[in-house]
Motif scaffolding. Structure first.
Motif, short mmCIF file in Angstrom:
data_model
loop_
_atom_site.label_atom_id
_atom_site.label_comp_id
_atom_site.label_asym_id
_atom_site.label_seq_id
_atom_site.Cartn_x
_atom_site.Cartn_y
_atom_site.Cartn_z
N VAL A 58 17.35 -0.10 -17.77
CA VAL A 58 16.33 1.47 -18.21
C VAL A 58 16.70 1.49 -19.45
O VAL A 58 18.01 1.33 -20.33
CB VAL A 58 16.99 2.45 -17.29
N ILE A 59 15.53 2.13 -19.97
CA ILE A 59 15.80 2.37 -21.40
C ILE A 59 14.84 3.69 -21.94
O ILE A 59 14.37 3.99 -21.51
CB ILE A 59 15.03 1.50 -22.20
N THR A 60 16.10 4.62 -22.59
CA THR A 60 16.07 5.89 -22.56
C THR A 60 15.84 6.05 -24.45
O THR A 60 16.47 5.75 -25.26
CB THR A 60 16.40 6.65 -22.00
N LEU A 61 14.65 6.63 -24.96
CA LEU A 61 14.62 6.50 -26.42
C LEU A 61 14.32 8.58 -26.73
O LEU A 61 13.37 9.05 -25.95
CB LEU A 61 13.13 6.00 -26.86
N SER A 62 15.07 8.66 -27.82
CA SER A 62 15.33 10.00 -27.55
C SER A 62 15.46 9.79 -29.79
O SER A 62 15.76 9.60 -30.42
CB SER A 62 16.97 10.12 -27.77
N LYS A 63 14.76 10.95 -29.89
CA LYS A 63 14.64 11.41 -31.50
C LYS A 63 15.23 12.56 -31.68
O LYS A 63 15.09 13.21 -31.31
CB LYS A 63 12.90 11.66 -31.63
N ASP A 64 16.01 12.74 -32.73
CA ASP A 64 16.96 13.83 -33.74
C ASP A 64 17.33 15.02 -31.90
O ASP A 64 17.89 15.58 -32.12
CB ASP A 64 15.93 14.50 -33.63
N GLY A 65 18.11 13.83 -31.59
CA GLY A 65 18.97 13.74 -30.39
C GLY A 65 18.17 14.52 -28.86
O GLY A 65 18.48 14.88 -28.06
N VAL A 66 16.76 14.20 -29.23
CA VAL A 66 15.90 15.11 -27.65
C VAL A 66 15.04 13.73 -27.10
O VAL A 66 14.50 12.77 -28.54
CB VAL A 66 15.24 16.14 -28.87
N LYS A 81 9.20 12.83 -44.82
CA LYS A 81 10.60 13.09 -42.70
C LYS A 81 11.22 11.59 -43.00
O LYS A 81 10.28 10.47 -42.37
CB LYS A 81 9.81 13.88 -42.13
N ARG A 82 12.08 11.88 -43.22
CA ARG A 82 13.58 10.92 -41.92
C ARG A 82 13.81 10.80 -40.62
O ARG A 82 14.60 12.48 -40.31
CB ARG A 82 14.13 10.40 -42.62
N PHE A 83 12.79 10.24 -39.83
CA PHE A 83 13.48 10.97 -38.37
C PHE A 83 14.30 9.70 -38.44
O PHE A 83 15.53 8.18 -37.96
CB PHE A 83 12.34 10.47 -37.09
N HIS A 84 15.49 10.39 -37.09
CA HIS A 84 16.86 9.49 -36.61
C HIS A 84 16.79 9.40 -34.72
O HIS A 84 15.92 10.21 -34.56
CB HIS A 84 17.65 10.07 -36.69
N PHE A 85 16.13 8.21 -34.52
CA PHE A 85 16.43 7.62 -33.38
C PHE A 85 16.98 6.80 -32.38
O PHE A 85 18.54 6.31 -32.83
CB PHE A 85 14.61 6.35 -33.03
N LYS A 86 18.03 6.91 -31.07
CA LYS A 86 18.33 6.56 -30.36
C LYS A 86 18.12 5.77 -29.36
O LYS A 86 17.58 6.71 -28.41
CB LYS A 86 19.24 7.51 -29.89
N LEU A 87 18.18 4.85 -29.44
CA LEU A 87 18.27 3.68 -28.02
C LEU A 87 19.26 4.24 -27.31
O LEU A 87 20.45 3.10 -27.15
CB LEU A 87 17.26 2.28 -28.09
N GLU A 88 19.27 3.80 -26.07
CA GLU A 88 20.51 4.18 -24.68
C GLU A 88 19.53 3.06 -23.73
O GLU A 88 18.64 3.12 -23.04
CB GLU A 88 20.45 5.58 -24.52
N PHE A 138 26.21 -4.63 -16.06
CA PHE A 138 25.99 -4.34 -17.24
C PHE A 138 26.64 -3.53 -17.61
O PHE A 138 26.83 -2.01 -17.31
CB PHE A 138 24.51 -4.97 -17.80
N GLU A 139 27.60 -3.85 -19.06
CA GLU A 139 28.15 -2.48 -19.78
C GLU A 139 26.74 -1.59 -20.26
O GLU A 139 26.10 -2.62 -21.16
CB GLU A 139 28.89 -2.84 -21.16
N PRO A 140 26.43 -0.06 -20.90
CA PRO A 140 25.50 0.41 -21.37
C PRO A 140 26.37 0.62 -22.87
O PRO A 140 26.56 0.05 -22.91
CB PRO A 140 25.89 2.10 -20.84
N THR A 141 24.81 0.37 -23.27
CA THR A 141 24.74 -0.07 -25.31
C THR A 141 23.76 1.34 -25.31
O THR A 141 22.77 1.98 -24.73
CB THR A 141 25.00 -1.56 -25.64
N VAL A 142 23.89 1.13 -26.82
CA VAL A 142 23.50 2.52 -27.77
C VAL A 142 22.51 1.45 -29.11
O VAL A 142 23.93 0.76 -29.41
CB VAL A 142 24.35 4.13 -28.21
N TYR A 143 21.79 1.70 -29.17
CA TYR A 143 21.28 1.31 -30.75
C TYR A 143 20.65 2.72 -31.21
O TYR A 143 19.27 3.37 -31.12
CB TYR A 143 20.30 0.37 -30.46
N THR A 144 20.75 2.86 -32.90
CA THR A 144 20.38 4.04 -33.62
C THR A 144 20.01 3.42 -34.81
O THR A 144 20.62 2.12 -35.54
CB THR A 144 21.26 4.99 -33.85
N PHE A 145 18.61 4.29 -35.24
CA PHE A 145 17.68 4.05 -36.17
C PHE A 145 17.16 5.00 -37.01
O PHE A 145 16.95 5.77 -36.00
CB PHE A 145 16.54 2.49 -35.84
N ASP A 146 16.65 4.56 -38.32
CA ASP A 146 15.92 5.63 -39.00
C ASP A 146 14.78 5.09 -39.18
O ASP A 146 14.61 4.22 -39.72
CB ASP A 146 16.93 6.32 -40.10
#
Length: 235
Positions: free
Chosen positions: A131-139, A178-185, A191-199
């Motif tokens: 299950v993958i969730t994509l967030s942008k600037d914390g939302v 503008k530079r956007f900050h994204f996070k994949l959870e 499996f152990e959960p993981t987080v990946y971030t990218f700009d």
């Protein structure tokens, strides 16, 4: 140059004709005749037919001179097959089709398709239950429309691949950067959960894009999940 798959016209016509006929008869299994179900049926059929591309009137004449009756029979049979599958397996977001808001008309930030793969960190095989969730600037990101899920759940059919398409963000200045900050959870059972971030830096566009294109995409590096360690059992 315009290239067109002439079978699209025939398939869409057959889909609409079949849905309209069944709407009159109303068999018990015929539960919906909305635009989304019709489009899903058309996509089912087109994915199972060899395309017939034309670029000119001469090409159209050549295609129409082929075995037209047999093609129509094949199309109609696939339409009925696809229609039953679509109505049997309605999409989770089917009921929310009318909830899509009006499209943006002014300058916006257009986001590319985010495409990636989730793999087992030991075997390197794709994971099918993540299950993958994509967030942008914390939302959590809003998707382009109801047909794109966030979070999204992988299945065995997707072979570990996921795709997100973020809704365009309105902006006053069409030349703004503008530079956007994204996070994949990412999480998956066992499996152990993981987080990946990218700009992602973007320049605003004058108009929003509402047709997906793999040319305008961002390939995210493969992400790996590792099996969770089992807790020791006390005697």
């Amino acid at each position: 140059m315009n290239i067109h798959n002439i079978l699209e016209d025939e398939v869409i016509a057959s889909v609409n004709r079949t849905f309209d006929n069944l709407k009159e008869v109303k068999p018990d299994w015929f539960t919906c005749e909305c635009k989304q179900c019709r489009l899903d049926t058309a996509a089912y059929v087109l994915n199972r037919l060899s395309p017939k591309y034309i670029v000119s009137g001469r090409g159209l004449t050549h295609v129409l001179s082929e075995n037209e009756s047999q093609t129509s029979i094949d199309v109609d049979a696939l339409v009925m097959e696809g229609l039953k599958k679509v109505l049997t397996h309605a999409r989770p977001f089917h009921a929310s089709a009318s909830a899509d808001k009006e499209k943006e008309t002014g300058p916006v930030f257009n986001f590319p398709l985010f495409i990636g793969t989730i793999c087992n960190g030991i075997t390197f095989e794709p994971i099918s239950n993540a299950v993958i969730t994509l967030s942008k600037d914390g939302v959590p990101c809003k998707m382009i429309d109801h047909t794109w899920a966030n979070p999204t759940t992988l299945t065995s059919h997707t072979r570990g691949k996921y795709i997100f398409w973020v809704k365009p963000e309105p902006v006053e200045n069409p030349d703004e950067i503008k530079r956007f900050h994204f996070k994949l959870e990412i999480g998956a059972e066992g499996f152990e959960p993981t987080v990946y971030t990218f700009d992602l830096p973007l320049t605003a566009s004058k108009a929003a894009l509402y047709e997906p294109s793999t040319i305008n995409s961002l390939k995210i590096e493969n992400l790996y999940l590792f099996e969770a360690e089992l807790e020791p059992v006390n005697d």
